[in-house]
Design a protein around this motif. Sequence first.
Motif, PDB file in Angstrom:
ATOM      1  N   SER A  25      47.083  43.406  54.915  1.00 38.56           N
ATOM      2  CA  SER A  25      46.242  42.898  53.738  1.00 38.56           C
ATOM      3  C   SER A  25      46.905  41.650  53.321  1.00 38.56           C
ATOM      4  O   SER A  25      46.142  40.640  52.622  1.00 38.56           O
ATOM      5  CB  SER A  25      46.286  43.794  52.598  1.00 38.56           C
ATOM      6  OG  SER A  25      47.505  43.964  52.098  1.00 38.56           O
ATOM      7  N   ASN A  26      48.206  41.303  53.947  1.00 38.17           N
ATOM      8  CA  ASN A  26      48.793  40.095  53.710  1.00 38.17           C
ATOM      9  C   ASN A  26      48.833  39.124  54.969  1.00 38.17           C
ATOM     10  O   ASN A  26      49.201  37.889  54.807  1.00 38.17           O
ATOM     11  CB  ASN A  26      50.051  40.210  53.203  1.00 38.17           C
ATOM     12  CG  ASN A  26      50.391  41.022  52.061  1.00 38.17           C
ATOM     13  OD1 ASN A  26      49.615  40.734  51.082  1.00 38.17           O
ATOM     14  ND2 ASN A  26      51.311  41.831  51.931  1.00 38.17           N
ATOM     15  N   ASP A  52      34.024  45.211  54.649  1.00 37.20           N
ATOM     16  CA  ASP A  52      33.531  44.817  53.568  1.00 37.20           C
ATOM     17  C   ASP A  52      33.007  45.821  52.689  1.00 37.20           C
ATOM     18  O   ASP A  52      31.918  46.458  53.165  1.00 37.20           O
ATOM     19  CB  ASP A  52      32.640  43.687  53.704  1.00 37.20           C
ATOM     20  CG  ASP A  52      32.400  42.681  52.556  1.00 37.20           C
ATOM     21  OD1 ASP A  52      32.442  43.334  51.194  1.00 37.20           O
ATOM     22  OD2 ASP A  52      32.091  41.714  52.665  1.00 37.20           O
ATOM     23  N   LYS A  90      41.430  46.661  49.115  1.00 30.45           N
ATOM     24  CA  LYS A  90      42.095  45.467  48.272  1.00 30.45           C
ATOM     25  C   LYS A  90      41.088  44.145  48.668  1.00 30.45           C
ATOM     26  O   LYS A  90      40.601  43.999  49.656  1.00 30.45           O
ATOM     27  CB  LYS A  90      43.444  44.885  49.185  1.00 30.45           C
ATOM     28  CG  LYS A  90      44.198  44.026  48.235  1.00 30.45           C
ATOM     29  CD  LYS A  90      45.722  43.700  48.867  1.00 30.45           C
ATOM     30  CE  LYS A  90      46.170  42.754  47.991  1.00 30.45           C
ATOM     31  NZ  LYS A  90      47.539  42.415  48.550  1.00 30.45           N
ATOM     32  N   ASN A  91      40.869  43.303  47.426  1.00 33.99           N
ATOM     33  CA  ASN A  91      40.074  42.178  47.401  1.00 33.99           C
ATOM     34  C   ASN A  91      38.863  42.509  48.028  1.00 33.99           C
ATOM     35  O   ASN A  91      38.256  41.630  48.809  1.00 33.99           O
ATOM     36  CB  ASN A  91      40.954  41.077  48.109  1.00 33.99           C
ATOM     37  CG  ASN A  91      42.028  40.648  47.873  1.00 33.99           C
ATOM     38  OD1 ASN A  91      42.393  40.828  46.449  1.00 33.99           O
ATOM     39  ND2 ASN A  91      43.140  40.405  48.611  1.00 33.99           N
ATOM     40  N   LYS A  93      37.765  44.609  50.118  1.00 36.62           N
ATOM     41  CA  LYS A  93      37.783  45.062  51.676  1.00 36.62           C
ATOM     42  C   LYS A  93      38.518  46.333  51.860  1.00 36.62           C
ATOM     43  O   LYS A  93      39.459  46.392  51.134  1.00 36.62           O
ATOM     44  CB  LYS A  93      38.160  43.922  52.476  1.00 36.62           C
ATOM     45  CG  LYS A  93      37.245  42.318  52.704  1.00 36.62           C
ATOM     46  CD  LYS A  93      38.182  41.724  53.706  1.00 36.62           C
ATOM     47  CE  LYS A  93      37.372  40.462  53.669  1.00 36.62           C
ATOM     48  NZ  LYS A  93      37.969  39.250  54.524  1.00 36.62           N
TER      49      LYS A  93
END
Length: 360
Positions: A25-26, A52, A90-91, A93
């Motif tokens: 995720s980062n 998504d 996260k975000n 997704k």
Amino acid sequence: MIFFLISSFNMHLKDKLVIIATEISNEKLNKNTLLKLQHKYKVYPLFIRIIDKKNPFITQKNKKNIEGFITKKIDMSTGKETLLIYNYVKNGKIIQVSTVISGNDDKIQIVKTISLAVSLFIYLIVLLIGYKFIDKVANNIDASFRRLKIFNSNVSHELKTPLTIMKGEIEVALMSNECNEDLLKSLLNEINYINEITDKLLFLTKKDSLNKQNFEEIDLEDIILELFEKYSKKISINLDIEDEEYTLKGDKTLLMIAISNLIENSIKYGASKIDIILKKEKNKIVLILKDNGIGIPKEKLPFIFDEFYRVDESRNKKVKGFGLGLSIVKSIITLHNGKIKLNSDGNSGVEAIIEFFYQK
């Protein structure tokens, strides 16, 4: 234990998938990142998919429970495998990280570790048993050598003493050209003693071959009465025999030898009287002989039935003995489906309790 280790492995694998999902995720996902994560956490194979949440193919049900772990069975070239999947949201997704549980080196390593631990455990158990067995064998051999040494010493002493006496008396008689009645009686006593020792040694060599094939119905009360007639002139005997039948399967001669040895021991060790009790108790016949002799020290009782064992280790010349009498007694009693126990406080005589159990 194995179940616990496998459960621990699965938890460890889940932790890895969570960490991988967090790192993805980062970072920007590409082929190099995938390989890097796969080698870093040693998760093989490693599958990563980013979805998504607005994807129309994700159902409303999946949206509610999309984050977390799920398992799924899949078909692979090796057969059915279990896929462990972790979904991380996260975000907007869904980062989906998955791996085949049975395909990871960690699990193989755990199996190897378990196998090694089990093998080591079995090896230690076998080693311990082997050590105990060898130690027991060594102790038995050592005990046999000690007994053989005691045997040789006792045989030499017990036979040499009467032979020396006989030799001396015969030499004196020859020098004086006299052979009186006292000399003949003395020689006869010594010869009888040598015969007694020989008979006991012969019995010991044959005792292991004794069997019950020649046993017949005998009356234990008759044996006691015969021994009373034989020994009542040497020692005061008080009989207490309940009015019962005391028949059992056995060898009369052997039982006469066993009970005679007990009475002779009482006489030998200073008893002036002996009480003989014969009674029945449920499934057994009980014979008790209690004397008022010098007794046996308590610390000597555990060894009293050992071959060649004598309570009087200094071999008091006033008390002749070879240390075989009680061993022979126990062998005979055991052969007749019985057991014997001696009680004494070392001061007030000896009580011998013999129990003959009825054979079913």
